[in-house]
Motif scaffolding. Structure first.
Motif, short mmCIF file in Angstrom:
data_model
loop_
_atom_site.label_atom_id
_atom_site.label_comp_id
_atom_site.label_asym_id
_atom_site.label_seq_id
_atom_site.Cartn_x
_atom_site.Cartn_y
_atom_site.Cartn_z
N GLY A 102 0.80 -1.22 0.00
CA GLY A 102 0.00 0.00 0.00
C GLY A 102 0.83 1.27 0.00
O GLY A 102 1.87 1.35 0.65
N HIS A 103 0.36 2.29 -0.73
CA HIS A 103 0.99 3.61 -0.75
C HIS A 103 -0.11 4.67 -0.74
O HIS A 103 -1.26 4.40 -1.09
N ASN A 104 0.29 5.91 -0.39
CA ASN A 104 -0.63 7.03 -0.52
C ASN A 104 0.17 8.26 -0.90
O ASN A 104 1.33 8.16 -1.29
N ALA A 105 -0.47 9.42 -0.78
CA ALA A 105 0.23 10.70 -0.92
C ALA A 105 -0.26 11.58 0.21
O ALA A 105 -1.48 11.76 0.38
N ALA A 106 0.67 12.10 1.00
CA ALA A 106 0.34 13.03 2.08
C ALA A 106 0.97 14.37 1.73
O ALA A 106 2.19 14.46 1.57
N PHE A 107 0.13 15.40 1.57
CA PHE A 107 0.62 16.70 1.12
C PHE A 107 1.04 17.55 2.31
O PHE A 107 0.32 17.64 3.31
N VAL A 108 2.23 18.14 2.18
CA VAL A 108 2.83 18.89 3.27
C VAL A 108 2.04 20.17 3.52
O VAL A 108 1.83 20.97 2.60
N ALA A 109 1.59 20.34 4.76
CA ALA A 109 0.69 21.45 5.09
C ALA A 109 1.31 22.82 4.85
O ALA A 109 0.62 23.73 4.43
N GLY A 110 2.59 22.95 5.11
CA GLY A 110 3.25 24.26 5.00
C GLY A 110 3.05 24.95 3.67
O GLY A 110 3.11 26.17 3.57
N ASN A 111 2.80 24.14 2.62
CA ASN A 111 2.68 24.72 1.28
C ASN A 111 1.22 24.93 0.87
O ASN A 111 0.96 25.38 -0.24
N ILE A 112 0.29 24.59 1.74
CA ILE A 112 -1.12 24.73 1.38
C ILE A 112 -1.75 25.74 2.31
O ILE A 112 -1.73 25.56 3.54
N ASP A 113 -2.32 26.80 1.73
CA ASP A 113 -2.79 27.94 2.51
C ASP A 113 -3.75 27.59 3.64
O ASP A 113 -3.63 28.08 4.74
N ASP A 114 -4.74 26.74 3.36
CA ASP A 114 -5.85 26.62 4.29
C ASP A 114 -5.85 25.34 5.11
O ASP A 114 -6.87 24.96 5.66
N VAL A 115 -4.71 24.66 5.23
CA VAL A 115 -4.67 23.48 6.11
C VAL A 115 -3.51 23.60 7.10
O VAL A 115 -2.47 24.19 6.79
N GLU A 116 -3.70 23.05 8.27
CA GLU A 116 -2.68 23.14 9.32
C GLU A 116 -1.95 21.82 9.52
O GLU A 116 -0.88 21.78 10.11
N GLN A 117 -2.57 20.72 9.08
CA GLN A 117 -1.92 19.41 9.18
C GLN A 117 -1.68 18.87 7.78
O GLN A 117 -2.43 19.20 6.87
N ASP A 118 -0.67 18.02 7.64
CA ASP A 118 -0.45 17.38 6.34
C ASP A 118 -1.75 16.70 5.90
O ASP A 118 -2.47 16.11 6.70
#
Ligand code: CO
Length: 149
Positions: A94-110
Protein backbone atom coordinates in the motif's frame (compact mmCIF):
# COMPACT_ATOMS: atom_id res chain seq x y z
CA UNK A 1 38.01 -28.70 24.44
CA UNK A 2 36.17 -27.94 21.20
CA UNK A 3 37.85 -29.07 18.06
CA UNK A 4 38.42 -26.37 15.43
CA UNK A 5 35.60 -27.80 13.32
CA UNK A 6 33.19 -27.73 16.29
CA UNK A 7 34.20 -24.14 17.08
CA UNK A 8 33.57 -23.01 13.49
CA UNK A 9 30.23 -24.84 13.50
CA UNK A 10 29.16 -23.21 16.78
CA UNK A 11 30.11 -19.72 15.47
CA UNK A 12 28.15 -20.44 12.30
CA UNK A 13 25.03 -21.47 14.26
CA UNK A 14 25.23 -18.33 16.46
CA UNK A 15 25.54 -16.07 13.41
CA UNK A 16 22.76 -17.86 11.55
CA UNK A 17 20.45 -17.46 14.57
CA UNK A 18 21.25 -13.73 14.86
CA UNK A 19 20.72 -13.29 11.11
CA UNK A 20 17.35 -15.03 11.26
CA UNK A 21 16.21 -12.86 14.16
CA UNK A 22 17.25 -9.73 12.25
CA UNK A 23 15.29 -10.93 9.21
CA UNK A 24 12.20 -11.69 11.32
CA UNK A 25 12.44 -8.24 12.98
CA UNK A 26 12.71 -6.46 9.65
CA UNK A 27 9.79 -8.41 8.20
CA UNK A 28 7.57 -7.53 11.17
CA UNK A 29 8.55 -3.84 10.84
CA UNK A 30 7.72 -3.74 7.11
CA UNK A 31 4.41 -5.54 7.67
CA UNK A 32 3.50 -3.10 10.47
CA UNK A 33 4.27 -0.10 8.22
CA UNK A 34 2.02 -1.47 5.48
CA UNK A 35 -1.02 -1.93 7.68
CA UNK A 36 -0.75 1.39 9.55
CA UNK A 37 -3.93 3.40 9.26
CA UNK A 38 -3.74 6.66 7.34
CA UNK A 39 -4.09 9.86 9.37
CA UNK A 40 -7.31 11.87 9.32
CA UNK A 41 -8.41 12.01 5.71
CA UNK A 42 -11.49 14.04 6.54
CA UNK A 43 -9.36 17.19 6.30
CA UNK A 44 -10.46 19.34 3.43
CA UNK A 45 -8.78 22.06 1.46
CA UNK A 46 -10.19 24.53 -1.05
CA UNK A 47 -6.94 24.65 -2.99
CA UNK A 48 -6.62 20.91 -3.53
CA UNK A 49 -9.41 18.33 -3.27
CA UNK A 50 -9.41 14.55 -3.36
CA UNK A 51 -11.85 13.56 -6.11
CA UNK A 52 -13.32 10.29 -7.32
CA UNK A 53 -10.70 8.28 -9.26
CA UNK A 54 -13.27 6.73 -11.59
CA UNK A 55 -12.66 6.81 -15.36
CA UNK A 56 -16.33 7.74 -15.80
CA UNK A 57 -15.85 11.06 -14.03
CA UNK A 58 -12.17 11.86 -14.58
CA UNK A 59 -11.50 14.60 -17.16
CA UNK A 60 -9.77 13.65 -20.42
CA UNK A 61 -6.72 15.76 -19.64
CA UNK A 62 -6.02 13.94 -16.35
CA UNK A 63 -2.29 13.71 -15.56
CA UNK A 64 -1.14 10.25 -14.43
CA UNK A 65 1.55 9.41 -11.88
CA UNK A 66 2.39 5.76 -11.33
CA UNK A 67 3.68 4.42 -8.04
CA UNK A 68 6.20 1.68 -8.70
CA UNK A 69 9.09 0.18 -6.72
CA UNK A 70 8.62 2.74 -3.90
CA UNK A 71 8.84 5.68 -6.32
CA UNK A 72 6.38 8.20 -7.76
CA UNK A 73 6.89 8.33 -11.53
CA UNK A 74 7.34 11.05 -12.53
CA UNK A 75 8.28 12.42 -9.12
CA UNK A 76 7.81 16.04 -10.28
CA UNK A 77 4.99 17.28 -12.48
CA UNK A 78 3.95 20.79 -13.54
CA UNK A 79 0.28 21.39 -14.30
CA UNK A 80 -2.21 24.22 -14.78
CA UNK A 81 -4.77 25.19 -12.11
CA UNK A 82 -7.88 23.02 -12.30
CA UNK A 83 -5.99 19.92 -13.45
CA UNK A 84 -6.75 16.53 -11.90
CA UNK A 85 -3.81 14.25 -11.11
CA UNK A 86 -4.39 10.49 -10.90
CA UNK A 87 -2.02 8.27 -8.92
CA UNK A 88 -1.99 4.55 -9.75
CA UNK A 89 -0.31 2.09 -7.38
CA UNK A 90 1.51 -0.69 -9.24
CA UNK A 91 3.32 -2.05 -6.17
CA UNK A 92 2.10 -5.08 -4.19
CA UNK A 93 2.14 -2.97 -1.00
CA UNK A 94 0.00 0.00 0.00
CA UNK A 95 0.99 3.61 -0.75
CA UNK A 96 -0.63 7.03 -0.52
CA UNK A 97 0.23 10.70 -0.92
CA UNK A 98 0.34 13.03 2.08
CA UNK A 99 0.62 16.70 1.12
CA UNK A 100 2.83 18.89 3.27
CA UNK A 101 0.69 21.45 5.09
CA UNK A 102 3.25 24.26 5.00
CA UNK A 103 2.68 24.72 1.28
CA UNK A 104 -1.12 24.73 1.38
CA UNK A 105 -2.79 27.94 2.51
CA UNK A 106 -5.85 26.62 4.29
CA UNK A 107 -4.67 23.48 6.11
CA UNK A 108 -2.68 23.14 9.32
CA UNK A 109 -1.92 19.41 9.18
CA UNK A 110 -0.45 17.38 6.34
CA UNK A 111 -3.29 16.35 4.07
CA UNK A 112 -3.04 12.56 3.75
CA UNK A 113 -4.91 10.58 1.16
CA UNK A 114 -6.08 7.00 1.61
CA UNK A 115 -3.54 4.17 1.38
CA UNK A 116 -4.34 2.22 -1.77
CA UNK A 117 -3.33 -1.32 -2.71
CA UNK A 118 -1.99 -2.77 -5.93
CA UNK A 119 -3.95 -1.62 -8.98
CA UNK A 120 -5.90 0.95 -6.96
CA UNK A 121 -5.91 4.69 -7.59
CA UNK A 122 -6.66 8.08 -6.08
CA UNK A 123 -7.09 11.48 -7.69
CA UNK A 124 -6.65 15.10 -6.62
CA UNK A 125 -7.82 18.32 -8.29
CA UNK A 126 -5.44 21.26 -7.82
CA UNK A 127 -7.38 24.53 -7.96
CA UNK A 128 -4.72 27.10 -7.17
CA UNK A 129 -1.15 27.69 -8.18
CA UNK A 130 1.54 26.70 -5.74
CA UNK A 131 4.03 24.02 -4.86
CA UNK A 132 2.54 20.84 -3.37
CA UNK A 133 5.20 18.59 -1.89
CA UNK A 134 4.03 15.15 -0.86
CA UNK A 135 5.32 11.90 0.60
CA UNK A 136 4.02 8.40 1.34
CA UNK A 137 2.71 8.05 4.92
CA UNK A 138 4.04 4.49 5.52
CA UNK A 139 7.27 5.17 3.55
CA UNK A 140 8.26 8.82 4.18
CA UNK A 141 11.38 8.45 2.00
CA UNK A 142 9.03 8.35 -1.01
CA UNK A 143 8.68 11.96 -2.15
CA UNK A 144 7.06 13.84 -5.00
CA UNK A 145 5.94 17.33 -5.93
CA UNK A 146 3.12 18.85 -7.94
CA UNK A 147 3.85 22.35 -9.22
CA UNK A 148 0.75 24.27 -10.25
CA UNK A 149 1.39 27.43 -12.30
CO1 CO B 1 4.68 4.04 0.12
Amino acid sequence: MLSRAQWILSRFIVQLTLGLWLLVGMTIQVAAADVREPPDTALKSEVMVFVEADDEVLPEDVVKVSISKFKYKPAEITIEPGTVVLWINEDPMGHNAAFVAGNIDDVEQDLAGPIVGQGERFAVRFNESGRYDYYCTPHPFMKGVVIVE
